[in-house]
Design a protein around this motif. Structure first.
Motif, short mmCIF file in Angstrom:
data_model
loop_
_atom_site.label_atom_id
_atom_site.label_comp_id
_atom_site.label_asym_id
_atom_site.label_seq_id
_atom_site.Cartn_x
_atom_site.Cartn_y
_atom_site.Cartn_z
N TYR A 186 0.85 -1.19 0.00
CA TYR A 186 0.00 0.00 0.00
C TYR A 186 0.88 1.24 0.00
O TYR A 186 2.03 1.21 0.44
CB TYR A 186 -0.88 0.02 1.25
CG TYR A 186 -1.94 -1.05 1.28
CD1 TYR A 186 -2.74 -1.29 0.16
CD2 TYR A 186 -2.15 -1.81 2.43
CE1 TYR A 186 -3.72 -2.27 0.19
CE2 TYR A 186 -3.14 -2.79 2.46
CZ TYR A 186 -3.92 -3.02 1.34
OH TYR A 186 -4.88 -3.97 1.37
N ASN A 188 0.81 3.78 1.89
CA ASN A 188 1.27 4.25 3.20
C ASN A 188 2.43 3.41 3.77
O ASN A 188 2.91 3.68 4.85
CB ASN A 188 0.11 4.36 4.20
CG ASN A 188 -0.60 3.02 4.39
OD1 ASN A 188 -0.03 1.96 4.08
ND2 ASN A 188 -1.81 3.06 4.92
N GLU A 263 -6.54 -9.98 3.59
CA GLU A 263 -5.93 -8.78 3.02
C GLU A 263 -4.44 -9.01 2.87
O GLU A 263 -3.68 -8.81 3.81
CB GLU A 263 -6.17 -7.58 3.93
CG GLU A 263 -7.55 -7.00 3.82
CD GLU A 263 -7.63 -5.61 4.42
OE1 GLU A 263 -6.66 -4.84 4.29
OE2 GLU A 263 -8.65 -5.31 5.05
N ASP A 298 -6.17 1.40 -3.51
CA ASP A 298 -5.25 2.20 -2.72
C ASP A 298 -4.41 3.14 -3.59
O ASP A 298 -4.24 4.31 -3.27
CB ASP A 298 -4.35 1.26 -1.92
CG ASP A 298 -3.42 2.02 -0.98
OD1 ASP A 298 -3.94 2.68 -0.06
OD2 ASP A 298 -2.19 1.95 -1.17
C1 LIG Z 1 -2.66 1.82 4.89
O1 LIG Z 1 -3.55 1.69 3.76
C2 LIG Z 1 -4.40 0.58 3.83
C3 LIG Z 1 -5.16 0.45 2.52
O2 LIG Z 1 -5.56 1.66 1.99
C4 LIG Z 1 -5.31 0.67 5.02
O3 LIG Z 1 -6.17 -0.45 5.08
C5 LIG Z 1 -4.44 0.75 6.29
O4 LIG Z 1 -5.27 0.95 7.41
C6 LIG Z 1 -3.45 1.88 6.21
N1 LIG Z 1 -2.51 1.78 7.31
C7 LIG Z 1 -2.18 2.81 8.06
C8 LIG Z 1 -1.18 2.55 9.17
O5 LIG Z 1 -2.64 3.90 7.88
#
Ligand SMILES: *[C@@H]1O[C@H](CO)[C@@H](O)[C@H](O)[C@H]1NC(C)=O
Ligand SMILES: *[C@@H]1O[C@H](CO)[C@@H](O)[C@H](O)[C@H]1NC(C)=O
Ligand SMILES: *[C@@H]1O[C@H](CO)[C@@H](O)[C@H](O)[C@H]1NC(C)=O
Length: 610
Positions: A186, A188, A263, A298
């Motif tokens: 992802y 992030n 996931e 994403d």
């Molecule tokens: C990172 O992105 C994913 C998918 O978009 C999401 O499910 C997840 O909660 C996010 N993690 C953080 C630490 O923000």
């Protein structure tokens, strides 16, 4: 072959400094203005590529590719080890056996062997797939048997690349075992920049062959033969030029299809579990990359539709972003078959595309070359030129307000003055496997209205060239990715590569590979319905005026055809009542065996025979 010199990349980059670019653009603007005032005949051709009335655009302009980008010839390939642990070329059990017969080679319905340089040889099913295990369960199997579970196709490909490393630029590298190391995550959790640009990367001369698969796909013996043949013939005999990757969709669409609640990108453990659930045969595990709907959602929040029909290239775009060490990405399918050596076929398509001039490439791609109507490819080429009055619809980028093109400006403003030299020797950015159509005119295309993010809506110039078995350059995939991330611009899968190539002024090519029809003596009228007057009777010069063709149920490469399955079952001796009483005419019978010509079949739904 061509006389265009290759400038050193550093010099090219210097020449394309921002200042030079602005001056160049200003000169171009004056030129285009001047030319358009004076030449009314040429107007038809220059209109589309004239900069938008908003010009000069105040938006930050991207770096443009150099006008000439001919890459040097590569050194000869060094032989690699195959699945039997022996050097390919020195191991008869790994070899394909091509035959020639005295009779006339079958003449295709459209396309031509000569034009794309496919060998006019034949192979029996055993000679073609025997090395990969066809018939290995029988007592009369003459080749040494392979313990396929112990073959690691990723390792073989890497060793092959290492043996050949000296042939490649420094920027080329192996494709490491994906069980140990994969880059998809992802946004992030990534260190990969959200947008990447063509000028950040050097050419590597490597092409990824991306086989699309999905969780739950049942790999039947014929699928195994198909995948192994691609790896052995392109990946290994190709001396590292190609790297086969299995790209697996985990099919976890929310609300639709089979639910899959793991996931895979939430943790390394989840991904490892995904690898188990994906059902990929052991021998391909080290070249398998998983993706899922959540990954696309994403990375592409502005594009709400990710399904195959609309966005089949999104996973490939992400592949280019994460694995930019490939210059090109072929998307191939499990439901296709190369009846000839797949490495040779892919090489020839690539060479044809490289040698094709840019001028009228779009025009040629919009007509299907039918030898019986027009003669050989040279004659076809000349007739397209006549039909286009020497012009070229896509001469430099076809201007669309939303797109800031990265492709080069043409070497001269009027295409009629250019002698089919420009682009010769340069790799194509979009290589398509069927002819294209213009959906701004009346067409039967069901996705006509599926275009989002453009001010001109359905009027926006675009072309679609189904099926999505196509090759894209890294440069092209980068700009599609950027347009989707930054602006949510989107058109359907079948239009994505050729259209973005057009808008950016990148090189398009349609190598017209041979396609047969079930009838050996189709009546001329039937063929005429596909020819539709050809270039000589076209009012635009870009495709026949009438874009409606008959159904293609009897073709060997066409989205709705059933003929490939028939050929395949007869050829492999598995034909049933359903496949008719007569051997498909394109198969050559000799000594009780059937031999197939060097063609590509699609679609070919795999079939259980027990
Ligand atoms: C990172 O992105 C994913 C998918 O978009 C999401 O499910 C997840 O909660 C996010 N993690 C953080 C630490 O923000
Ligand atoms: C592959 O793995 C080796 C050893 O871990 C590493 O040095 C190399 O950079 C990796 N190659 C790529 C392309 O990631
Ligand atoms: C382009 O060709 C036309 C005739 O085909 C000629 O009149 C014109 O001078 C040429 N322009 C250039 C720049 O060579």
């Amino acid at each position: 072959m061509n006389s265009l010199a290759l400038a050193h990349p550093k010099i090219r980059r210097y020449a394309f400094s921002r200042q030079a670019l602005y001056i160049g653009l200003a000169i171009c603007a004056v030129w285009v203005f001047f030319v358009s005032m004076r030449i009314d005949v040429a107007e038809r051709w220059s209109n589309l590529t004239k900069p938008d009335p908003h010009f000069p655009d105040t938006r930050p302009q991207p770096k443009r590719l150099p006008q000439h980008n001919v890459l040097p010839q590569m050194a000869d390939r060094i032989p690699c080890y195959g699945p039997r642990g022996k050097l390919l070329g020195k191991s008869p059990d790994d070899d394909l056996v091509e035959s020639e017969f005295d009779d006339r080679y079958p003449v295709p319905f459209a396309g031509s062997f000569e034009a794309v340089g496919f060998d006019m040889t034949y192979m029996s099913a055993d000679a073609r797939y025997g090395p990969y295990g066809l018939g290995e369960e029988k007592e009369d199997y003459k080749r040494s048997k392979v313990d396929w579970d112990n073959v690691d196709w990723g390792k073989l490909q890497n060793e092959c690349f290492e043996r050949n490393r000296k042939r490649f630029p420094k920027s080329a590298d192996t494709f490491n075992d994906t069980r140990i190391e994969h880059r998809f995550t992802y946004k992030n959790a990534t260190s990969i920049p959200e947008i990447r640009y063509w000028h950040e990367f050097e050419s590597t001369r490597r092409t990824a062959i991306v086989i699309r698969s999905w969780r739950g796909y049942e790999y039947l013996p014929e699928d195994m033969h198909h995948i192994r043949s691609l790896i052995a013939e392109a990946g290994l005999r190709g001396g590292g030029d190609y790297q086969v990757i299995l790209l697996v969709d985990m099919k976890d669409w929310d609300g639709e299809q089979n639910e899959y609640n793991n996931e895979i990108f939430s943790s390394p453990e989840a991904y490892q579990q995904g690898l188990k659930d994906a059902g990929v045969p052991k021998e391909f595990e080290s070249i398998t990359l998983l993706w899922d709907y959540r990954l696309l959602r994403d990375w592409y929040p502005l594009v709400p539709e990710h399904r195959t029909m609309w966005q089949v290239f999104q996973p490939v775009q992400l592949l280019a972003l994460h694995y930019p060490e490939f210059d090109h990405f072929w998307q191939v399918e499990l439901d296709m078959r190369f009846l000839g050596d797949s490495g040779k076929i892919l090489d020839r398509l690539s060479t044809f595309a490289r040698n094709e001039p840019r001028k009228q490439a779009l025009e040629r791609a919009n007509f299907w070359h039918i030898t019986e109507k027009i003669g050989d490819y040279q004659e076809f080429f000349r007739t397209v030129d006549k039909g286009a009055h020497g012009g070229s619809r896509a001469w430099g980028p076809v201007r669309v307000r939303e797109i800031l093109p990265i492709g080069p400006e043409p070497p001269m403003p009027d295409p009629r003055n250019e002698t089919f030299r420009w682009g010769v020797g340069e790799d194509a950015d979009a290589l398509v496997t069927s002819f294209c159509l213009d959906p701004t005119k009346p067409t039967p295309w069901v996705f006509k209205g599926w275009i989002y993010g453009f001010k001109t809506g359905e009027e926006t110039p675009r072309y679609y060239c189904p099926p999505a078995i196509q090759r894209a350059s890294r440069n092209l995939l980068f700009v599609i990715h950027q347009a989707q991330v930054e602006e949510g611009l989107r058109i359907p899968s079948e239009a994505t590569l050729p259209t973005f190539a057009l808008w950016h002024g990148l090189k398009l090519s349609f190598p017209q590979h041979p396609v047969f029809h079930r009838e050996s003596n189709f009546d001329a009228e039937f063929q005429s319905k596909w020819w539709r007057g050809g270039p000589a009777e076209s009012s635009t010069g870009v495709g026949p005026d009438n874009m409606y063709a008959p159904r293609g149920l009897g073709l060997t490469f066409w989205w709705e055809t059933q003929f490939p399955r028939e050929i395949f079952t007869w050829w492999t001796g598995k034909n049933t009542e359903e496949d008719g009483h007569d051997v498909p005419w394109i198969l050559h019978g000799d000594n009780g065996k059937l031999y197939a010509p060097n063609i590509i079949l699609h679609p070919m739904k795999h079939m259980k025979w027990d």
